[in-house]
Design an enzyme around this catalytic site. Structure first.
Site, PDB file in Angstrom:
ATOM      1  N   HIS B 103       0.977  -1.233   0.019  1.00  0.00           N
ATOM      2  CA  HIS B 103       0.359   0.034  -0.052  1.00  0.00           C
ATOM      3  C   HIS B 103       0.835   1.243   0.010  1.00  0.00           C
ATOM      4  O   HIS B 103       1.020   2.065  -0.906  1.00  0.00           O
ATOM      5  CB  HIS B 103      -1.005  -0.030   1.334  1.00  0.00           C
ATOM      6  N   HIS B 122      -1.411   1.466   8.102  1.00  0.00           N
ATOM      7  CA  HIS B 122      -2.830   1.725   7.681  1.00  0.00           C
ATOM      8  C   HIS B 122      -3.541   0.471   8.129  1.00  0.00           C
ATOM      9  O   HIS B 122      -4.728   0.169   7.468  1.00  0.00           O
ATOM     10  CB  HIS B 122      -2.986   2.181   6.354  1.00  0.00           C
TER      11      HIS B 122
END
Lengths: 844, 173
Positions: B103, B122
């Site tokens: 990501h 995250h």
């Protein structure tokens, strides 16, 4: 094995690549991206001077680099008829997302049609019609001629009420100001269509009537308010998964304490500390877990409320806060109606009637009427009394030095699609008004949103209030022709099983009639269709980007374009308006919806003139648009507040940050916007004063809900998940998504699964008094016993099949409060065997 | 031999998409090649064969930090103790993954309790027993897994990666 792309290098963006502004066309947040395109026979180099990224790509790039793109951000597409490379990557300079990409938006490139790379080949490329027993291609003129002739004939016999319309009202995707104006001008301008509904609900109505009636527009703050708030209250929303980068980029910094400098800067002289959060949700969502990770458990209050009882909680909070005196007296006096007027409002004719379900009033009257003790609320909501008190303290107890606590309240589908929408919405806004948390930094009482917005249409006043319950009328056999614009009732309505049964039967009658006539004999074809319609048949026209489930019943498909294939403007959840520039061609002969509407209007005008209906035909003039920009200038630019300041050229210059609506002027070529609404304390009512609302508790409001709850064992709560956008209209063609999500999941407590003899991944049937559907079991230890959560609107298991037809007074559906029984259908199918069933919850 | 294995793998998974990219890159290289007669570039990225460890160094559920295809690409070898798809070694239970989150490039941490790699950035989670499937997260791809070969002496060799690594537009720099 799990899905892997086996892509081990990507073409490098050359310095000569064209750069285009892109706003993600999926969720409300509208993250900024940039699209880069360049000729197919060129590429950039590794050296910093040889690529657009300006860095040495021979080196490993660090975390959070802007100099990397994933394979999902790359594709080969057509641009002005030529093959080009395309990279769409998050924009680090956009204030919304600061370079973050979500699992949805960061797949925009891959989710475009590429003949060369085989992506999204299911997109509609040419108009299709029911011919010789299946859907066959034709050209625009032929398809629109049939649609216009049948529509005109139905209107002739039944009036405009015989024309049913389902049309999106959102921004992003294939929506936006251009396309809502195009469709709106056709159905609310040229015509006054009353039997109309929106993409996600069975009527043409607001999801948030109450807050508007109180004078408080629902998108009244800015995303930075989430960084400034002392306390965030999240009600019926799971923003980590449904407004992802708003949560990550603006809520998390507050919870981590990294926005303290901003707080000190913007709120000088006021005590500040890292934010607290109250999450009201029956389910322990991933948002709750992430908040605990960031803020620590002692600064997160999860109120795992009895489903559907939010109203009681908010009445109790209002009562407690008022009794403690933790209210903003100056604000109440200056900006809300005084007591004398409140009484008059309450006794006005029609107060409490169908058009205005609950009385609006002044602060004192609302507190008196809504009085609810903490104990009473605890009994109904199932919450601990001390937790309700703690919530009240976090929301409104003055800070050191007697300073007012800044609290932002965000709510979404748990409230909007929940029990007693109107009153519950009102009860939430009561609390924000009482504490002066509207129009001020760190405040706001806002819906968090689903799609982006992009609404510009002529008045819908003729639709009335309550609006027609369109899906019910269709089930009852009403209407002769149905125009469907990017709506898929089969996946996204309530009482869906019944709807599908009747819709298929009615449209099959027309298909059978069409099978009896040669296509080339237009008059005979229209006559055959009209005969079937007189017998209860329905002629269905589906305008969409892909074949839909409701489209299986349709007789005409018209191919539409999406953002990026057209220039498209929308605004996000803080009213931030941007232009997504056209960076590629639509597939085949697909067109922007606004231009489809214009062509349909012209076809209607021609057919009506042929039929001698000159005056009616004249109403269809004014659609001489050749581009989407024409529709924008005719609609938003001319009709919306501040629209005169807004042009494509100015928006283009303002990049991915755009401006916040409404525009108030232009300075040095840049549009001046509005960071927050109501900063002057004047609200959206004639006298500028906001209203409070009387919101008494009345149990499960929608018809049949209480009975269903008593009869069936499991709550079938439902909603979205991070990976899937909306009803998966594009994701259903994504290998990455379908590999992970072949069927909708239903989160179940492991002990419930054991009782039912169900293992992880097993297919289960969810069944009740209105229908049945399927899902695969996802063991979820944090789920309460008998409370499940199912993925909503998924193509391989439609949750709407088990939602009954109950709505509120204004025809807002209650999707969330649904009960059913569950039984095992089959052991885990092959596609589910490769899935991970480990908890999605992050832990350290 | 290595090339053949990779080709088989490419053929099995998404032949069109993979080849489309490789071919586009190759065509473009040819177009910009300064001189005629240069050796044609191979269609696939040439992965090095790197010795990562010996089986005797691995203890069940004790991740071993490695790097592949070079020192700037951190990863991990894990002996899971149960046979898994893609597992190498006599017990089919040795797996290797990149530990850079696809990501935003944060380093992943192994959680023994449920055999997952977890991202502190995250909250992304990847299942080490399911080929690096993203259990939940924001990445648009599953976790890059190593193609491992274990020889007769128990030496573990990495010879390929099945996804683009975060932070590089060519897996082999």
């Amino acid at each position: 094995m799990t899905y892997k792309r086996h892509v081990d290098r990507l073409p490098i963006i050359p310095t000569s690549a064209k750069e285009h502004n892109v706003t993600c066309h999926y969720c409300i947040v509208g993250c900024g991206y940039k699209a880069y395109t360049w000729p197919i026979n060129q590429q950039g180099g590794v050296a910093a001077t040889a690529n657009k990224l300006g860095v040495d790509l021979g080196q490993q790039q660090p975390a959070e680099t802007a100099a990397w793109y994933a394979p999902s951000m790359y594709n080969i597409v057509r641009q002005d008829g030529q093959d080009v490379h395309l990279v769409i990557k998050p924009d680090p300079d956009c204030v919304v997302n600061s370079g973050l990409g979500s699992i949805r938006g960061a797949r925009m490139a891959e989710n475009h049609t590429s003949l060369q790379r085989g992506t999204q080949l299911s997109r509609l490329t040419t108009p299709m019609v029911w011919r010789y027993g299946s859907m066959q291609p034709t050209d625009w003129d032929d398809a629109l001629d049939l649609v216009a002739r049948v529509t005109a004939a139905v209107i002739d016999e039944q009036g405009e009420d015989g024309l049913f319309v389902s049309m999106f009202d959102h921004g992003g995707s294939a929506g936006g100001y251009e396309n809502t104006w195009g469709t709106g001008k056709l159905y609310f301008g040229a015509m006054k269509v009353k039997n109309v509904r929106i993409h996600n609900r069975p009527a043409y109505n607001s999801e948030v009537h109450a807050t508007r009636d109180m004078g408080v527009g629902e998108l009244n703050n800015c995303y930075e308010d989430a960084e400034l708030a002392d306390t965030i209250v999240a009600v019926g929303t799971n923003p980590l998964e449904t407004q992802t980068n708003y949560f990550l980029n603006h809520w998390v910094p507050n919870l981590r304490g990294t926005s303290l400098d901003k707080k000190r800067r913007e709120l000088p002289g006021e005590p500040v500390e890292p934010g607290r959060i109250v999450v009201v949700d029956p389910r322990r969502t991933l948002t709750v877990a992430a908040c605990e990770t960031e803020a620590g458990k002692d600064r997160v209050l999860h109120l795992a409320i009895e489903p559907g009882t939010d109203l009681v909680l908010f009445n109790a909070l209002l009562t407690y806060i008022a009794d403690k005196g933790w209210i903003d007296r100056d604000f109440i006096a200056a900006s809300t109606v005084p007591a004398a007027q409140g009484a008059a409002l309450m006794s006005r004719p029609g107060g409490g009637g169908p058009g205005a379900p609950d009385p609006l009033t002044d602060f004192a009257a609302a507190v008196a009427a809504n009085r609810t003790t903490i104990e009473e609320a605890a009994r109904i909501t199932g919450l601990k009394p001390e937790d309700i008190v703690k919530a009240a303290q976090w929301i409104a107890e003055p800070k050191a030095g007697g300073r007012r606590r800044r609290t932002m309240i965000g709510y979404e589908k748990g409230i909007i699609w929940g029990n007693d929408n109107y009153r519950t919405n009102g009860a939430i806004v009561n609390l924000a008004l009482a504490t002066g948390n509207v129009g001020r930094p760190g405040g706001g009482v806002v819906r968090l949103g689903g799609h982006q917005e992009g609404y510009s249409r002529p008045s819908d006043a003729h639709v009335g209030r309550p609006a027609a319950y369109v899906d019910k009328l269709l089930i009852e056999g009403r209407g002769g022709v149905h125009h469907v614009w990017a709506c898929d009732h089969y996946k996204t309505t309530l009482n869906a099983m019944k709807f599908k049964q009747v819709y298929k039967r009615r449209t099959d009658m027309v298909k059978d009639a069409m099978n009896t006539v040669p296509w080339g004999d237009r008059q005979a074809m229209v006559d055959a269709i009209m005969t079937a319609i007189r017998q209860g048949g329905l002629f269905s026209v589906d305008v969409d980007i892909v074949p839909t489930q409701i489209g299986q019943a349709s007789h005409v498909w018209l191919p539409a374009a999406i953002a990026g294939e057209m220039n498209l403007t929308s605004m996000n959840g803080e009213r931030r308006m941007r232009l997504t520039e056209r960076y590629m061609d639509p597939p085949g002969s697909a067109l922007p919806d606004c231009l489809i509407a214009a062509r349909l209007a012209k076809a209607m005008e021609r057919v009506l003139r042929e039929r001698g209906k000159t005056a009616y035909a004249d109403q269809f003039e004014g659609f001489d648009w050749t581009t989407e920009e024409d529709a924008f200038l005719d609609g938003y630019h001319k009709h919306e507040k501040g629209g005169e300041h807004v042009t494509y050229a100015r928006l283009r210059a303002m990049g991915t940050n755009g401006f916040q609506e409404p525009a108030t002027g232009v300075q040095d070529g840049r549009i001046v916007g509005t960071r927050r609404l109501y900063t002057d304390g004047r609200f959206s009512t004639k006298d500028g004063k906001a209203r409070f609302m009387i919101t008494p508790w009345r149990g499960l409001q929608a018809a049949g809900k209480a009975e269903q709850k008593a009869r069936f064992a499991f709550l079938i709560n439902n909603g979205r998940t991070n990976m899937v956008w909306q009803n998966a209209f594009m994701d259903q063609y994504s290998e990455f998504v379908m590999d992970r999500m072949p069927y909708p999941f239903i989160e179940m407590n492991p002990d419930d699964m054991k009782e039912l003899g169900v293992a992880a991944g097993d297919l289960v049937e969810i069944h009740n008094d209105v229908g049945s559907t399927q899902a695969i079991a996802q063991p979820t230890p944090s789920a309460k016993r008998r409370q499940t959560f199912m993925l909503f609107a998924y193509p391989t298991g439609v949750q709407g099949n088990v939602i009954n037809g109950g709505v509120n007074e204004l025809v807002i559906p209650n999707y969330k409060q649904t009960w059913a029984d569950i039984r095992k259908l089959a052991a885990a199918p092959e596609a589910a065997r490769r899935l991970s069933f480990k908890s999605p919850e992050y832990r350290t | 031999m290595k090339g053949c294995d990779l080709m088989v793998e490419v053929g099995r998974r998404r032949f069109l998409g993979g080849l489309g990219v490789a071919a586009a890159g190759a065509a473009a290289s040819a177009a910009t090649a300064p001189q005629a007669g240069a050796a044609p570039a191979p269609a696939l990225v040439e992965y090095p064969s790197h010795h990562l460890a010996n089986l005797s160094q691995l203890k069940t559920d004790e991740p071993l930090a490695v790097a592949y295809p070079d020192k700037d690409a951190p990863g991990v070898l894990i002996k899971l103790g149960t046979r898994v798809p893609g597992g190498a070694g006599p017990d089919g239970d040795v797996v290797g993954y990149s530990t850079v989150c696809p990501h935003k490039g944060f380093p992943l941490a192994y959680l023994k309790e449920d055999r997952t790699l977890n991202c502190p950035g995250h909250y992304g989670r990847y299942d080490c027993e399911k080929g690096g499937q993203q259990i939940w997260g924001h990445a648009t791809q599953n976790l890059a897994q190593y193609a491992l070969r274990v020889d007769a002496k128990g030496d573990i060799w990495a010879e390929g990666v099945d996804e683009l690594l975060y932070g590089r537009l060519n897996n082999v720099l």
